[in-house]
Design a protein around this motif. Structure first.
Motif, mmCIF file in Angstrom:
data_model
loop_
_atom_site.group_PDB
_atom_site.id
_atom_site.type_symbol
_atom_site.label_atom_id
_atom_site.label_comp_id
_atom_site.label_asym_id
_atom_site.label_seq_id
_atom_site.Cartn_x
_atom_site.Cartn_y
_atom_site.Cartn_z
ATOM 1 N N VAL A 293 129.996 54.440 54.457
ATOM 2 C CA VAL A 293 130.931 55.738 54.699
ATOM 3 C C VAL A 293 130.178 56.922 55.893
ATOM 4 O O VAL A 293 131.663 57.476 56.399
ATOM 5 N N LEU A 294 129.444 56.566 56.255
ATOM 6 C CA LEU A 294 128.958 56.939 57.391
ATOM 7 C C LEU A 294 129.353 56.762 58.563
ATOM 8 O O LEU A 294 129.629 57.315 59.676
ATOM 9 N N GLY A 295 129.042 55.494 59.071
ATOM 10 C CA GLY A 295 130.056 55.060 60.091
ATOM 11 C C GLY A 295 131.669 55.397 60.626
ATOM 12 O O GLY A 295 132.256 56.224 61.576
ATOM 13 N N PRO A 296 132.995 55.442 59.454
ATOM 14 C CA PRO A 296 133.987 56.427 59.451
ATOM 15 C C PRO A 296 133.708 57.934 59.792
ATOM 16 O O PRO A 296 134.269 58.169 60.395
ATOM 17 N N LEU A 297 132.970 58.411 59.392
ATOM 18 C CA LEU A 297 132.285 59.843 59.150
ATOM 19 C C LEU A 297 132.128 59.922 60.581
ATOM 20 O O LEU A 297 132.782 60.993 61.026
#
Length: 341
Positions: A293-297
């Motif tokens: 989740v944090l990667g694309p965010l």
């Protein structure tokens, strides 16, 4: 047998992992919507919904959403999830807090393979782009592990990866500078950008990326056991060689496909796992979930920042991640525990 090198555990933020993950998902949804709406002209969420459900190509704002902004956002979601999860798996499997697909040459290997394929064949389909990226990533991963196999310390692996990255990046630049057509087509892709990506590459890449993401998320327990040390892992019934081989295969697929889709974006796989561990602690089951989740965010935030930071021109997302990732790398490299490992 040498003792296991463990990643220093950061101070954890006081938040329940499940609640924090739900909050991260909500933040990702908001940033993804902002990515579709923001640009040279603002498009309202209602117009975005109309473009998705009742598309009218005669309306320029809906045309921009369907042909430019939505594909750009989907590229950010796919590449960010792949690189974030690849970085988390890589740091845990090699027990090195500086491990990252970009730093260890995996992304550079995928990029060189794609550029060589384009120069040789003239044009690439979505499937050929993805397969070339996977081949280049696999070869680079094998080379860097062979270079560092005599030492288990984090410094040797980092130096081997840095040297390989420099060689592969130089080779890519040499090919691009001697081939004007290839350079014109890939000059923005080379620094990592979410724009101008063929839909065929995104679709074929997603077909490979989704199973790899699912497989990577299932590695949490194995990585937790592996972190206890090889002797204890064997006593608990886990064979380290197959687990490491599977982890490496997943990292290669995630990194190769992400590079095929968005170009060689660096430092994202380095930053994301550290942010995840700040929230979850060392439990890899949660670290992997957060990283997806944090990667694309972070990648979509970098892309949004790049759209307005140097207006009216745009900065590619890969440049923005490098600007913010380099200081983090320096801080991590100076940590006492890493130096003493």
């Amino acid at each position: 047998m040498a003792p296991a090198q463990r990643i220093p555990a950061p101070h954890r933020i006081a938040v329940r992992p499940g609640a924090g993950w739900a909050g991260a998902l909500a933040a990702l949804a908001i940033v993804a919507l902002a990515s579709v709406c923001a640009g040279a002209t603002f498009v309202s969420p209602g117009t975005v919904l109309d473009a998705l459900l009742h598309y009218d190509p005669a309306r320029l704002d809906e045309l921009a959403v369907r042909t430019l902004r939505l594909p750009r956002t989907l590229v950010g979601l796919a590449a960010g999830a792949g690189l974030g999860l690849a970085g988390a798996i890589l740091q845990s499997s090699v027990r090195n807090p500086l491990a990252d697909p970009g730093i260890l040459g995996i992304n550079a290997g995928a990029a060189l393979a794609i550029v060589l394929g384009l120069t040789t064949m003239g044009s690439l389909t979505g499937s050929s782009t993805a397969w070339l990226a996977l081949a280049g990533a696999a070869i680079a991963a094998a080379v860097v592990h062979l270079l560092a196999h005599r030492s288990r310390g984090p410094v040797t692996l980092l130096l081997a990866g840095t040297a390989l990255t420099a060689i592969l990046t130089s080779a890519t630049s040499a090919v691009l500078l001697t081939d004007g057509g290839t350079f014109a087509q890939f000059r923005f892709w080379q620094v990592g950008s979410l724009t101008g990506r063929p839909v065929s590459v995104l679709l074929f890449g997603a077909a490979l990326l989704v199973p790899a993401l699912g497989c990577g998320l299932l590695l949490g327990r194995a990585l937790n056991v592996q972190a206890l040390g090889e002797d204890l892992a064997i006593s608990l019934g886990q064979r380290s060689a197959p687990a490491k081989l599977l982890s490496s295969a997943v990292v290669v697929v995630l990194s190769g496909v992400a590079t095929a889709i968005a170009g060689p974006i660096g430092f994202l796989g380095l930053l994301v796992p550290h942010l995840a561990r700040l929230i979850t602690g060392p439990d890899q089951r949660w670290v992997l979930r957060y990283s997806v989740v944090l990667g694309p965010l972070l990648l979509l935030l970098a892309d949004l920042l790049g759209r307005f930071a140097a207006g009216p021109a745009e900065l590619p997302a890969g440049v923005v991640t490098a600007v913010f990732g380099t200081p983090v790398l320096i801080v991590l490299a100076r940590r006492k525990k890493l130096s003493a490992a």
